[in-house]
Design a protein around this motif. Structure first.
Motif, PDB file in Angstrom:
ATOM      1  N   ARG A 116       0.864  -1.182   0.000  1.00 24.21           N
ATOM      2  CA  ARG A 116       0.000   0.000   0.000  1.00 24.21           C
ATOM      3  C   ARG A 116       0.905   1.237   0.000  1.00 24.21           C
ATOM      4  O   ARG A 116       1.921   1.270   0.672  1.00 24.21           O
ATOM      5  CB  ARG A 116      -0.873   0.001   1.243  1.00 24.21           C
ATOM      6  N   THR A 117       0.484   2.227  -0.732  1.00 25.36           N
ATOM      7  CA  THR A 117       1.169   3.513  -0.674  1.00 25.36           C
ATOM      8  C   THR A 117       0.384   4.393   0.285  1.00 25.36           C
ATOM      9  O   THR A 117      -0.829   4.527   0.165  1.00 25.36           O
ATOM     10  CB  THR A 117       1.263   4.155  -2.062  1.00 25.36           C
ATOM     11  N   PRO A 166       4.265  10.510  -0.475  1.00 25.87           N
ATOM     12  CA  PRO A 166       3.837   9.125  -0.674  1.00 25.87           C
ATOM     13  C   PRO A 166       4.972   8.152  -0.353  1.00 25.87           C
ATOM     14  O   PRO A 166       6.132   8.389  -0.708  1.00 25.87           O
ATOM     15  CB  PRO A 166       3.458   9.068  -2.153  1.00 25.87           C
ATOM     16  N   CYS A 167       4.631   7.088   0.345  1.00 22.25           N
ATOM     17  CA  CYS A 167       5.639   6.100   0.730  1.00 22.25           C
ATOM     18  C   CYS A 167       5.004   4.712   0.661  1.00 22.25           C
ATOM     19  O   CYS A 167       3.914   4.491   1.194  1.00 22.25           O
ATOM     20  CB  CYS A 167       6.121   6.395   2.145  1.00 22.25           C
ATOM     21  N   GLU A 168       5.679   3.789   0.008  1.00 23.07           N
ATOM     22  CA  GLU A 168       5.150   2.434  -0.121  1.00 23.07           C
ATOM     23  C   GLU A 168       5.502   1.605   1.107  1.00 23.07           C
ATOM     24  O   GLU A 168       6.612   1.653   1.623  1.00 23.07           O
ATOM     25  CB  GLU A 168       5.699   1.743  -1.368  1.00 23.07           C
ATOM     26  N   VAL A 169       4.521   0.844   1.572  1.00 20.41           N
ATOM     27  CA  VAL A 169       4.693  -0.114   2.667  1.00 20.41           C
ATOM     28  C   VAL A 169       4.289  -1.473   2.120  1.00 20.41           C
ATOM     29  O   VAL A 169       3.237  -1.610   1.503  1.00 20.41           O
ATOM     30  CB  VAL A 169       3.807   0.245   3.883  1.00 20.41           C
ATOM     31  N   GLN A 170       5.124  -2.473   2.326  1.00 19.68           N
ATOM     32  CA  GLN A 170       4.855  -3.820   1.846  1.00 19.68           C
ATOM     33  C   GLN A 170       4.925  -4.779   3.027  1.00 19.68           C
ATOM     34  O   GLN A 170       5.722  -4.573   3.937  1.00 19.68           O
ATOM     35  CB  GLN A 170       5.898  -4.259   0.831  1.00 19.68           C
ATOM     36  N   VAL A 228       8.349  -6.726   6.653  1.00 23.73           N
ATOM     37  CA  VAL A 228       7.705  -5.459   6.322  1.00 23.73           C
ATOM     38  C   VAL A 228       8.753  -4.575   5.662  1.00 23.73           C
ATOM     39  O   VAL A 228       9.805  -4.307   6.244  1.00 23.73           O
ATOM     40  CB  VAL A 228       7.125  -4.781   7.586  1.00 23.73           C
ATOM     41  N   GLY A 229       8.475  -4.151   4.444  1.00 25.28           N
ATOM     42  CA  GLY A 229       9.382  -3.282   3.704  1.00 25.28           C
ATOM     43  C   GLY A 229       8.838  -1.870   3.659  1.00 25.28           C
ATOM     44  O   GLY A 229       7.683  -1.652   3.298  1.00 25.28           O
ATOM     45  N   ASN A 262      12.193  -0.652  -2.106  1.00 29.20           N
ATOM     46  CA  ASN A 262      11.488  -0.151  -3.296  1.00 29.20           C
ATOM     47  C   ASN A 262      11.306   1.357  -3.287  1.00 29.20           C
ATOM     48  O   ASN A 262      10.243   1.860  -3.615  1.00 29.20           O
ATOM     49  CB  ASN A 262      10.136  -0.840  -3.466  1.00 29.20           C
ATOM     50  N   GLY A 263      12.313   2.072  -2.909  1.00 27.37           N
ATOM     51  CA  GLY A 263      12.232   3.531  -2.982  1.00 27.37           C
ATOM     52  C   GLY A 263      12.744   4.190  -1.719  1.00 27.37           C
ATOM     53  O   GLY A 263      13.188   3.527  -0.790  1.00 27.37           O
ATOM     54  N   TYR A 264      12.658   5.494  -1.720  1.00 26.78           N
ATOM     55  CA  TYR A 264      13.116   6.257  -0.565  1.00 26.78           C
ATOM     56  C   TYR A 264      12.317   7.547  -0.490  1.00 26.78           C
ATOM     57  O   TYR A 264      12.402   8.391  -1.371  1.00 26.78           O
ATOM     58  CB  TYR A 264      14.611   6.575  -0.668  1.00 26.78           C
ATOM     59  N   CYS A 265      11.518   7.672   0.554  1.00 24.28           N
ATOM     60  CA  CYS A 265      10.717   8.885   0.731  1.00 24.28           C
ATOM     61  C   CYS A 265      11.232   9.722   1.897  1.00 24.28           C
ATOM     62  O   CYS A 265      10.575  10.660   2.309  1.00 24.28           O
ATOM     63  CB  CYS A 265       9.244   8.535   0.920  1.00 24.28           C
ATOM     64  N   GLY A 266      12.399   9.380   2.423  1.00 24.65           N
ATOM     65  CA  GLY A 266      12.996  10.181   3.474  1.00 24.65           C
ATOM     66  C   GLY A 266      13.149   9.425   4.783  1.00 24.65           C
ATOM     67  O   GLY A 266      12.939   8.219   4.866  1.00 24.65           O
ATOM     68  N   TYR A 267      13.523  10.170   5.797  1.00 26.68           N
ATOM     69  CA  TYR A 267      13.729   9.652   7.142  1.00 26.68           C
ATOM     70  C   TYR A 267      12.410   9.789   7.887  1.00 26.68           C
ATOM     71  O   TYR A 267      11.814  10.862   7.892  1.00 26.68           O
ATOM     72  CB  TYR A 267      14.836  10.467   7.817  1.00 26.68           C
ATOM     73  N   VAL A 268      11.929   8.705   8.497  1.00 32.51           N
ATOM     74  CA  VAL A 268      10.641   8.723   9.173  1.00 32.51           C
ATOM     75  C   VAL A 268      10.871   8.636  10.674  1.00 32.51           C
ATOM     76  O   VAL A 268      11.341   7.623  11.188  1.00 32.51           O
ATOM     77  CB  VAL A 268       9.733   7.570   8.697  1.00 32.51           C
TER      78      VAL A 268
END
Length: 127
Positions: free
Chosen positions: A12-13, A72-76, A86-87, A116-122
């Motif tokens: 899910r994004t 937007p950030c993908e969670v798998q 969990v990715g 699968n990507g990089y949306c920053g530091y959470v």
């Protein structure tokens, strides 16, 4: 080794809240200053430190381009019997990893950042 078990996957994004965007003009000034400092540093530890700071500023420039909108950030999630993986398309704060593990229904849960990507530091708001 895992015994034969059902496999399940979901992705899910989600939109993550954003911290205030850095000022692009200020970043450009800092990059120019560090670039000049690096040109005068020669070789050695100072040059390595300056190169590291420049890489961080380049990441901030990308961040500035995103603006203040949610990111937007993908969670798998992949479930293999009693194992869950969990990715996250981010670099998660360790408390996020621990929180995911605490609510996971799987006996063992591993959390992987930069998936699968990089949306920053959470990080949590209190950090």
């Amino acid at each position: 080794p895992l015994p034969a078990a059902p496999v399940a996957c979901r992705a899910r994004t989600t939109l993550l809240p954003s911290s205030p965007s850095p000022d692009a003009a200020d970043l450009d000034r800092r990059v120019a200053t560090l670039t000049a400092d690096l040109a005068n540093a020669g070789a050695g530890p100072d040059a390595d430190r300056l190169r590291g700071e420049l890489r961080m500023l380049e990441e901030e420039r990308v961040r500035a381009g995103w603006g203040d909108s949610p990111v937007p950030c993908e969670v798998q999630a992949i479930r293999l019997g009693d194992l869950a993986i969990v990715g996250l398309g981010a670099e998660p704060f360790s408390s996020l990893n621990l929180g995911i593990q605490a609510v996971s229904p799987a006996a063992m849960t591993m959390v992987a950042g930069y998936a699968n990507g990089y949306c920053g530091y959470v990080a949590p708001p209190e950090a």
